[in-house]
Design an enzyme around this catalytic site. Structure first.
Site, PDB file in Angstrom:
ATOM      1  N   HIS A   1       0.730  -1.311   0.016  1.00  0.00           N
ATOM      2  CA  HIS A   1       0.059  -0.074   0.065  1.00  0.00           C
ATOM      3  C   HIS A   1       0.919   1.249  -0.064  1.00  0.00           C
ATOM      4  O   HIS A   1       0.677   2.110  -0.776  1.00  0.00           O
ATOM      5  CB  HIS A   1      -1.046  -0.015   1.216  1.00  0.00           C
ATOM      6  CG  HIS A   1      -1.673   1.100   1.357  1.00  0.00           C
ATOM      7  ND1 HIS A   1      -2.973   1.337   0.973  1.00  0.00           N
ATOM      8  CD2 HIS A   1      -1.369   2.426   2.065  1.00  0.00           C
ATOM      9  CE1 HIS A   1      -3.488   2.634   1.233  1.00  0.00           C
ATOM     10  NE2 HIS A   1      -2.352   3.299   2.086  1.00  0.00           N
ATOM     11  N   GLU A   2       1.778   1.280   0.898  1.00  0.00           N
ATOM     12  CA  GLU A   2       2.654   2.451   0.810  1.00  0.00           C
ATOM     13  C   GLU A   2       3.468   2.548  -0.205  1.00  0.00           C
ATOM     14  O   GLU A   2       3.785   3.601  -0.794  1.00  0.00           O
ATOM     15  CB  GLU A   2       3.761   2.352   2.161  1.00  0.00           C
ATOM     16  CG  GLU A   2       3.003   2.495   3.541  1.00  0.00           C
ATOM     17  CD  GLU A   2       1.874   3.768   3.792  1.00  0.00           C
ATOM     18  OE1 GLU A   2       2.219   4.573   3.096  1.00  0.00           O
ATOM     19  OE2 GLU A   2       0.877   3.493   4.425  1.00  0.00           O
TER      20      GLU A   2
ATOM     21  N   HIS B   1       1.561   4.214  -2.971  1.00  0.00           N
ATOM     22  CA  HIS B   1       1.875   5.481  -2.892  1.00  0.00           C
ATOM     23  C   HIS B   1       2.938   6.288  -3.624  1.00  0.00           C
ATOM     24  O   HIS B   1       2.863   7.328  -4.269  1.00  0.00           O
ATOM     25  CB  HIS B   1       1.595   6.142  -1.403  1.00  0.00           C
ATOM     26  CG  HIS B   1       0.294   6.212  -1.046  1.00  0.00           C
ATOM     27  ND1 HIS B   1      -0.804   6.589  -1.316  1.00  0.00           N
ATOM     28  CD2 HIS B   1      -0.291   5.877   0.515  1.00  0.00           C
ATOM     29  CE1 HIS B   1      -1.885   6.635  -0.604  1.00  0.00           C
ATOM     30  NE2 HIS B   1      -1.540   5.880   0.575  1.00  0.00           N
TER      31      HIS B   1
ATOM     32  N   GLU C   1      -5.839   7.424  -1.523  1.00  0.00           N
ATOM     33  CA  GLU C   1      -5.938   6.335  -0.310  1.00  0.00           C
ATOM     34  C   GLU C   1      -6.614   4.999  -1.159  1.00  0.00           C
ATOM     35  O   GLU C   1      -6.074   4.073  -0.915  1.00  0.00           O
ATOM     36  CB  GLU C   1      -6.410   6.683   0.757  1.00  0.00           C
ATOM     37  CG  GLU C   1      -5.921   6.103   2.311  1.00  0.00           C
ATOM     38  CD  GLU C   1      -4.489   6.337   2.374  1.00  0.00           C
ATOM     39  OE1 GLU C   1      -3.880   5.452   2.951  1.00  0.00           O
ATOM     40  OE2 GLU C   1      -3.946   7.527   2.068  1.00  0.00           O
TER      41      GLU C   1
END
Length: 298
Positions: A144-145, A148, A224
């Site tokens: 997930h990070e 980003h 997000e």
């Protein structure tokens, strides 16, 4: 889903939001100069110059600024080889360079990524998240990070954090000066100043923090949700991230560094649960994100 097209769209939105932040800083500088008697067309380039310097400084030092604001400390591979191996594994799957890794001494499970581009990225984990999550769950969080980073969210998030924080402090400081400074705020040569301009500058200073907040909301919510989906594309495993979000949902602790300036960078907003969280939330509800990932498992 065409991730290349989404990343290109994110780059365009990033440019637009950076311009918006620079414009907002410029307007606040104009308001300050106007209120304190520095009127005229010559004020405009001065305000623009300061705005550009502020945003450029945030851009160039975004990773260092966010690490300082969150209390994160960089570690080496020798400090936690298992974590380095896990991050490297996801980077290979995502086709990304391995970022620097940082640790935040905090019992609350959380994580974030920052940096102006993939080559200067940092991914940070709290000690709490490393303690409570298993390897599959940490893979989901890491993916997930890194999503980003791949989607170019980290740059605009870092600039938003630093700019919004600076605007809030500047506006609060100047409003206090206006209230308690009285008639000494301007010299006698400026007593004939345009009252409309004075009122406009005061309104700008009052509304600037709210405008910065709204810009951060525009940055965070959709990005997000997109990061969750991109993470699944990296790992081919929605279960890991879904389970990770369930762990976060079940945990009631929040990170100590829960300033509104950096709330949007964490995988779970530390401001969730407040009375204003639904109106000014930087993240989609965890329940919604979990449901989306569960649907991807079937």
């Amino acid at each position: 889903m065409d991730f290349r097209k989404l990343q290109s769209a994110n780059k365009l939105k990033t440019t637009e939001l950076l311009f918006g932040m620079a414009l907002l800083v410029g307007v606040v500088i104009w308001a300050l100069l106007t209120y304190f008697g520095k009127t005229g067309i010559g004020v405009v380039p001065f305000a623009v110059g300061i705005a550009l310097l502020a945003v450029w400084g945030s851009y160039w030092s975004s990773d260092k600024i966010v690490l300082t604001m969150t209390g994160a400390k960089l570690i080496t591979e020798a400090d936690n080889k298992q974590l380095y191996d896990l991050v490297t594994e996801i980077c290979i799957a995502a086709g990304l360079p391995v970022p620097k890794i940082a640790i935040v001494e905090d019992n609350a499970p959380n994580a974030f990524a920052t940096g102006r581009n993939p080559e200067h990225a940092v991914i940070a984990f709290t000690t709490g998240i490393l303690r409570v999550m298993d390897r599959e769950e940490l893979q989901g969080v890491t993916a997930h990070e890194l999503a980003h980073v791949a989607n170019r969210d980290t740059l605009v998030s870092a600039v938003a954090a630093t700019t919004a924080g600076a605007l809030a402090l500047l506006s609060d400081f100047m409003l206090r000066m206006m209230i308690f400074g009285g008639g000494g705020r301007r010299d006698n040569n400026n007593n004939d100043q345009n009252p409309i301009a004075l009122i406009a500058s005061l309104v700008v200073l009052i509304l600037a923090p709210l405008a910065a907040l709204l810009l951060r909301l525009a940055i965070s919510r959709k990005r997000e949700a997109l990061a969750d989906v991109t993470a699944v594309a990296f790992t081919r495993n929605p279960t890991g991230l879904r389970r990770a979000l369930e762990v976060l949902a079940a945990d009631s602790t929040v990170v100590h560094q829960k300033s509104t300036a950096v709330a949007h960078i964490w995988i779970e907003s530390p401001l969730d649960g407040s009375k204003t969280s639904q109106l000014f939330s930087t993240h989609p509800p965890l329940a919604t994100r979990i449901a989306t990932l569960r649907a991807m498992e079937s």
